[in-house]
Design an enzyme around this catalytic site. Sequence first.
Site, PDB file in Angstrom:
ATOM      1  N   SER A  79       0.810  -1.212   0.000  1.00 14.34           N
ATOM      2  CA  SER A  79       0.000   0.000   0.000  1.00 14.34           C
ATOM      3  C   SER A  79       0.850   1.271   0.000  1.00 14.34           C
ATOM      4  O   SER A  79       1.590   1.535  -0.931  1.00 14.34           O
ATOM      5  CB  SER A  79      -0.955  -0.036   1.196  1.00 14.34           C
ATOM      6  OG  SER A  79      -1.894   1.006   1.131  1.00 14.34           O
ATOM      7  N   ASP A 129      -2.512   6.332  -3.624  1.00 11.69           N
ATOM      8  CA  ASP A 129      -1.390   5.669  -2.952  1.00 11.69           C
ATOM      9  C   ASP A 129      -0.892   4.527  -3.828  1.00 11.69           C
ATOM     10  O   ASP A 129      -1.400   4.290  -4.928  1.00 11.69           O
ATOM     11  CB  ASP A 129      -1.775   5.200  -1.554  1.00 11.69           C
ATOM     12  CG  ASP A 129      -2.787   4.069  -1.554  1.00 11.69           C
ATOM     13  OD1 ASP A 129      -3.530   3.936  -2.544  1.00 11.69           O
ATOM     14  OD2 ASP A 129      -2.845   3.305  -0.573  1.00 11.69           O
ATOM     15  N   ASP A 188      -1.146   1.357  -3.998  1.00 14.42           N
ATOM     16  CA  ASP A 188      -1.999   0.281  -4.521  1.00 14.42           C
ATOM     17  C   ASP A 188      -3.361   0.770  -4.981  1.00 14.42           C
ATOM     18  O   ASP A 188      -4.196  -0.025  -5.407  1.00 14.42           O
ATOM     19  CB  ASP A 188      -2.140  -0.857  -3.502  1.00 14.42           C
ATOM     20  CG  ASP A 188      -3.050  -0.508  -2.338  1.00 14.42           C
ATOM     21  OD1 ASP A 188      -3.087   0.684  -1.942  1.00 14.42           O
ATOM     22  OD2 ASP A 188      -3.712  -1.410  -1.791  1.00 14.42           O
ATOM     23  N   ASP A 235      -6.040   2.267  -3.461  1.00 11.87           N
ATOM     24  CA  ASP A 235      -7.309   2.244  -2.730  1.00 11.87           C
ATOM     25  C   ASP A 235      -7.521   3.499  -1.883  1.00 11.87           C
ATOM     26  O   ASP A 235      -8.505   3.600  -1.156  1.00 11.87           O
ATOM     27  CB  ASP A 235      -7.447   0.981  -1.875  1.00 11.87           C
ATOM     28  CG  ASP A 235      -6.368   0.843  -0.815  1.00 11.87           C
ATOM     29  OD1 ASP A 235      -5.478   1.720  -0.717  1.00 11.87           O
ATOM     30  OD2 ASP A 235      -6.399  -0.162  -0.067  1.00 11.87           O
TER      31      ASP A 235
END
Length: 441
Positions: free
Chosen positions: A99, A238, A240, A242
């Site tokens: 993340s 960010d 990833d 989400d």
Amino acid sequence: MPSRWFGTDGIRGQVGRAPMTPDFCLSLGAAAGRVFGEGSTVLIGKDTRISGYLFESVLEAGLVSSGVNVLLLGPMPTPAIAYLTRAFRAEGGIVISASHNPFHDNGIKFFDGHGEKLASAVEASIERELDAEPTCLPAERLGKAWRVDDALGRYIEYCKARVGLGVSLRGLKLVVDAAHGACYQAAPAVMSELGGEVTAIGDQPNGMNINLDCGSVYPQALAEQTKATGADFGLALDGDGDRVIMADATGRIYDGDALVYALARHKQRRGQLGGGVVMSEMSNLGLGMALDKLGIASESVPVGDRQIQRKLVSLGWSLGGEPAGHLLMLDLAPTGDGILAALQVMQAAVLEEKSLAELCQGYEPLPSVLRNVPVASPKRAVSELGACGALNEAKSALGSSGRLLVRPSGTEDLVRILIEGPDVDVNSALADALEKKVLAT
């Protein structure tokens, strides 16, 4: 029972150290394969970290050894993997990502066949299988693996379809910061195909620059570029994909709390809210106050999008979020999606013919200080703060008009210190004192 490996958002750690080692992840893939079941199908996607090649290979090998068929998606946002898991009617999906963490970390997140985070009971089953003697099925029962070449296009069309047919971004100047992460292709493509004039930054991943001075963890880069280009909207994702943080032409930054407020207000006006709002315990006190003034109910839950999702489902509501930029809109998707969240905010602006500042009018966050203090053992550090009376002293000094939250991070070796109150100087002084005590533990 507390989980041994699974944290608040899957399994995460520094590459080369347990649990993020090749041998562990090979065993993890095999264990997960036995839980999903022989003959099942599991998708694997990843962000742009250089270690993703390694973990993709060993997870694939482990799953195939348990008789599971694997679909390889390559670099894709976490919400895209959740969506494609449902679209392919697969039994599970795996995301290789840490993340918002730096590139030297990585992690493994799982989705079930509905594109939702695995239930704790299923995570516990995988952990039990990790303790079993490793096995490999005979050759005739092994799984197979395929690469999905059109995964990116499928997700782009999915995102576009979530915007009303009468809504276009034509005439809007946008800055998109993809954090050199999983959205570096998808986010600019979605925005430009909907008509936006896109300036992309953070779209040149090299395996080691993910989240580096860019993206939602460093929105200053977005704010500067949005102001410099006179763009109508800026959005920073960010690593990833989400989370999202936004900015306007003045360089003002809008965090997840502000965006949740904007969406709640818009949906209420159009009769589409369907209940109230679920926010995180990290959300600013001002958010609850602002929602209350609008007559919108709100509930607070512990940190983590999984906690928000569960509360929304239990209440029958659809909208929730965290200040870090996780926004959940369960009427659109079962998990947080930074691209979809940004699109919904911009759709609201287009429909109401308002700026981002006007959408957020009525939300005034209380002054706050957030410190992320690196320590070797965050849980022990927080425990010692409580034992020595430091937390009670700080709460007393803050008074009843503010609040203090000190917690160990669930994803990094950090103690997070959040202080909110009307006096900026008092907030900073208390944060300084607590940070010194944490560093001394």
